[in-house]
Scaffold this motif. Sequence first.
Motif, mmCIF file in Angstrom:
data_model
loop_
_atom_site.group_PDB
_atom_site.id
_atom_site.type_symbol
_atom_site.label_atom_id
_atom_site.label_comp_id
_atom_site.label_asym_id
_atom_site.label_seq_id
_atom_site.Cartn_x
_atom_site.Cartn_y
_atom_site.Cartn_z
ATOM 1 N N LEU A 193 -7.394 2.984 4.680
ATOM 2 C CA LEU A 193 -6.807 1.657 4.944
ATOM 3 C C LEU A 193 -7.891 0.975 6.149
ATOM 4 C CD1 LEU A 193 -3.287 2.968 5.924
ATOM 5 C CD2 LEU A 193 -3.849 0.883 4.585
ATOM 6 N N ALA A 194 -8.741 1.426 6.850
ATOM 7 C CA ALA A 194 -9.755 1.041 7.761
ATOM 8 C C ALA A 194 -10.800 0.524 7.024
ATOM 9 C CB ALA A 194 -10.237 1.892 8.752
ATOM 10 N N GLU A 198 4.126 -2.066 6.274
ATOM 11 C CA GLU A 198 3.649 -0.965 6.451
ATOM 12 C C GLU A 198 3.528 0.048 5.330
ATOM 13 O OE1 GLU A 198 2.696 0.816 9.305
ATOM 14 O OE2 GLU A 198 2.811 -1.332 10.033
ATOM 15 N N TRP A 224 0.875 -1.263 -0.060
ATOM 16 C CA TRP A 224 0.071 0.016 0.171
ATOM 17 C C TRP A 224 0.939 1.063 0.081
ATOM 18 C CZ3 TRP A 224 -5.673 -0.179 1.047
ATOM 19 C CH2 TRP A 224 -6.273 0.982 1.120
ATOM 20 N N THR A 243 -5.508 -6.145 4.391
ATOM 21 C CA THR A 243 -4.545 -5.375 4.920
ATOM 22 C C THR A 243 -3.173 -5.528 4.025
ATOM 23 O OG1 THR A 243 -3.797 -7.313 6.513
ATOM 24 C CG2 THR A 243 -5.454 -5.737 7.404
ATOM 25 N N PRO A 244 -2.487 -4.593 4.027
ATOM 26 C CA PRO A 244 -1.314 -4.824 3.395
ATOM 27 C C PRO A 244 -0.085 -5.673 4.068
ATOM 28 C CG PRO A 244 -1.420 -2.594 4.324
ATOM 29 C CD PRO A 244 -2.565 -3.222 4.330
ATOM 30 N N ASP A 245 0.714 -6.264 3.363
ATOM 31 C CA ASP A 245 1.771 -7.262 3.834
ATOM 32 C C ASP A 245 2.825 -6.076 4.462
ATOM 33 O OD1 ASP A 245 0.260 -9.442 3.177
ATOM 34 O OD2 ASP A 245 1.197 -9.159 1.182
ATOM 35 N N ALA A 247 -9.648 -2.887 5.557
ATOM 36 C CA ALA A 247 -9.418 -3.868 6.788
ATOM 37 C C ALA A 247 -10.864 -4.412 7.061
ATOM 38 C CB ALA A 247 -8.855 -3.049 8.074
ATOM 39 N N GLU A 248 -11.886 -3.545 6.978
ATOM 40 C CA GLU A 248 -13.032 -4.194 7.306
ATOM 41 C C GLU A 248 -13.765 -5.021 5.980
ATOM 42 O OE1 GLU A 248 -16.538 -1.634 7.937
ATOM 43 O OE2 GLU A 248 -15.198 -0.338 8.933
ATOM 44 N N GLU A 289 -5.768 6.997 6.901
ATOM 45 C CA GLU A 289 -6.263 6.128 7.706
ATOM 46 C C GLU A 289 -7.659 5.620 7.684
ATOM 47 O OE1 GLU A 289 -3.291 8.738 9.282
ATOM 48 O OE2 GLU A 289 -4.983 9.156 8.512
#
Length: 328
Positions: free
Chosen positions: A78-79, A91, A61, A87-89, A82-83, A75
Amino acid sequence: MTAGPTADGVGRGAGRDTGPGAANGAGRFAPSPSGDLHIGNIRSGLLAFVRARQTGRRFLWRIEDLDRVKPGAAESQLAVFAELGVTPDEEPLVQSSRLHRYAAAIDRLDKAGLVYECYCSRKDIAQAPSAPHAPPGAYPGTCRHLGEGDREARRAELAEQGRQPALRLRTDNAAHSIHDELLGEVTATVDDLVLRRGDGVFAYNLTVVVDDSASGVDEVLRGDDLASSAPRQAYLAGLLGAGPMGWLHVPLVLNSDGRRLAKRDGAVTYQQLCALGWTVADVFAWMQQSLGFDDADENWTGIDDMVAHLDFGRLDAQPTVFVPPSGD
């Protein structure tokens, strides 16, 4: 000229700890943190994740925050993912923390004699006569061959206006092609593209090439509105010693008028859709339908279903239309 990777952090895999999975390459999603993502943006991001998982690549990401930024948007984006189970592998890579990398890339090109100052405004470029066979909007080369005396005078004029010259790449101004997994051969003339804008912001074509190379990205999946940019990015990547890149440009999501979907079209963001009662399962049901897999026996209710059943070989290159729910 094709330069090999060096210790300045420009070549493939340099300047970032890509971890033990780097040998497998990576795909990425790189939204601008300018607000909430609409369903078309989300579809492209999910496709990038699915492609990475199906091909054994890492999913990365990138936060492209050099231009328009809305506080909290990165943020929030990304959230949302996530829902949706994504999620990225690693940071996220933040572009505003990498200005020295972009400056180093320009310095490398400059030492090779491939950078020159450009004093043209957008109006200047629009009004200048185009070179024969040049595509609309291509840079006509106005500042390419100026002598030093002319450059000093133009530089002084801009300084009086509180401006600075842009920096352009001296290219071969020829047609170049890339192979796209969905579109086939994509050909475009590579003109003298901007590396750093007149306002000092590093240009998109430079930053994506530098960042993809440093992160080990070896396949780019994104909307097909960016397909025509791929040849110039591949050309620049070659000059900077980056490895070969795979390309997969997917069709856009349009509104009912046939224009690119935008937030003004109604309830198009994840947050707006959830407020109207959509669930995660509804999002994936629409993904299945919009991608042409609604004739399958399996219903997609989450990201695992999408990874298991999406066949990129069956993707249609035609865009899809999203009609926002009314909430009635």
